[in-house]
Design an enzyme around this catalytic site. Structure first.
Site, PDB file in Angstrom:
ATOM      1  N   TYR A  20       0.800  -1.223   0.000  1.00 58.60           N
ATOM      2  CA  TYR A  20       0.000   0.000   0.000  1.00 58.60           C
ATOM      3  C   TYR A  20       0.836   1.277   0.000  1.00 58.60           C
ATOM      4  CZ  TYR A  20      -3.672  -3.262   1.398  1.00 58.60           C
ATOM      5  OH  TYR A  20      -4.544  -4.312   1.448  1.00 58.60           O
ATOM      6  N   HIS A  60      -4.656   5.961  -0.892  1.00 61.04           N
ATOM      7  CA  HIS A  60      -5.114   5.946   0.506  1.00 61.04           C
ATOM      8  C   HIS A  60      -3.982   6.287   1.482  1.00 61.04           C
ATOM      9  CE1 HIS A  60      -8.948   5.405   2.199  1.00 61.04           C
ATOM     10  NE2 HIS A  60      -8.961   4.121   2.447  1.00 61.04           N
ATOM     11  N   TYR A 114      -4.229  -0.534  10.015  1.00 61.73           N
ATOM     12  CA  TYR A 114      -5.017  -0.439   8.787  1.00 61.73           C
ATOM     13  C   TYR A 114      -6.043   0.664   8.972  1.00 61.73           C
ATOM     14  CZ  TYR A 114      -2.661  -4.453   6.845  1.00 61.73           C
ATOM     15  OH  TYR A 114      -1.683  -5.288   6.379  1.00 61.73           O
ATOM     16  N   ASN A 125      -9.214   1.347   8.553  1.00 63.00           N
ATOM     17  CA  ASN A 125     -10.526   1.281   9.199  1.00 63.00           C
ATOM     18  C   ASN A 125     -10.468   1.271  10.720  1.00 63.00           C
ATOM     19  OD1 ASN A 125     -11.257   1.055   6.562  1.00 63.00           O
ATOM     20  ND2 ASN A 125     -12.243  -0.932   6.752  1.00 63.00           N
ATOM     21  N   ASP A 184      -6.264  11.374   2.730  1.00 61.93           N
ATOM     22  CA  ASP A 184      -6.717  11.477   1.347  1.00 61.93           C
ATOM     23  C   ASP A 184      -8.202  11.814   1.288  1.00 61.93           C
ATOM     24  OD1 ASP A 184      -8.155   8.463   0.682  1.00 61.93           O
ATOM     25  OD2 ASP A 184      -6.865   8.606   2.429  1.00 61.93           O
ATOM     26  N   ASN A 234     -13.432   5.917   5.975  1.00 65.28           N
ATOM     27  CA  ASN A 234     -13.498   4.971   7.096  1.00 65.28           C
ATOM     28  C   ASN A 234     -12.475   5.246   8.189  1.00 65.28           C
ATOM     29  OD1 ASN A 234     -15.720   3.544   6.150  1.00 65.28           O
ATOM     30  ND2 ASN A 234     -14.446   2.233   4.869  1.00 65.28           N
TER      31      ASN A 234
END
Length: 195
Positions: free
Chosen positions: A24, A29, A74, A76, A101, A122
């Site tokens: 990632y 994100h 992560y 969320n 973002d 989220n």
């Protein structure tokens, strides 16, 4: 003064949102991670300490002593890390600055906000849930949205084009400046200067 010294305690949390792991690292994100990495680099510090479910360090920034963090939970579950650090240092939500973002903004556009809803993000939704308020300042970095009804999840975990990356590199610089302005002079001044 962008970077300065203060002897003890932490005045602000500066939180960059993203997802951990090489997969990632350069996705849309991860704009928050990339921005706080730049902030730390400018201060000559690495975000290499591990606590509060985060990679972090404490550094002088914008005339204050700031805990700069990248939650490793992560996206969320970002609120877990933010809550732990805020509780430990007794930092009120009004001094928890979150950089992340935003698909509703054009690529590279910066927007400062003193408060607000999650807007479908989220990470922000989870921070609001864990802090129990949406009254915390944010610096948003535009990533644009997929054209022709493309899948949103594929978009946010996708890598920007080379042209977009050039624009975003400049936006990280602006976002660091906006964060400094929020801390030094308040959200209204930062909104006037950067929105």
């Amino acid at each position: 003064m962008l970077f300065g010294n203060k002897p003890s305690g932490v005045d602000w949390l500066v939180v960059g949102l993203g997802n951990p792991g090489e997969k990632y690292a350069h996705t849309r994100h991860n704009m928050g991670f990339l921005t706080v990495d730049l902030l730390a680099e400018k201060a000559g510090v690495k975000l290499n300490k591990v606590k509060f479910k985060s990679a972090y360090n404490i550094l002088p920034f914008a005339g204050r002593r700031c805990l700069v963090m990248k939650p490793q939970t992560y996206m969320n579950l970002s609120g877990e890390a933010v809550r732990e650090a805020a509780q430990f240092y007794k930092i009120p939500p009004q001094r928890v600055l979150v950089i992340y973002d935003d698909i509703s903004l054009p690529v590279g556009r910066i927007r400062v906000r003193p408060t607000g809803s999650a807007g479908g993000h989220n990470g922000i939704k989870n921070i609001i849930a864990h802090l129990g308020t949406q009254e915390f300042p944010r610096v948003k970095i535009g990533t644009g949205a997929p054209e022709n009804g493309g899948e949103m999840i594929d978009w946010v975990i996708g890598v920007p084009s080379q042209a977009e990356r050039r624009v975003l590199a400049e936006s990280f610089e602006k976002a660091v400046g906006a964060a400094a302005c929020v801390i030094e002079q308040g959200c209204q001044k930062a909104m006037n200067d950067f929105n």
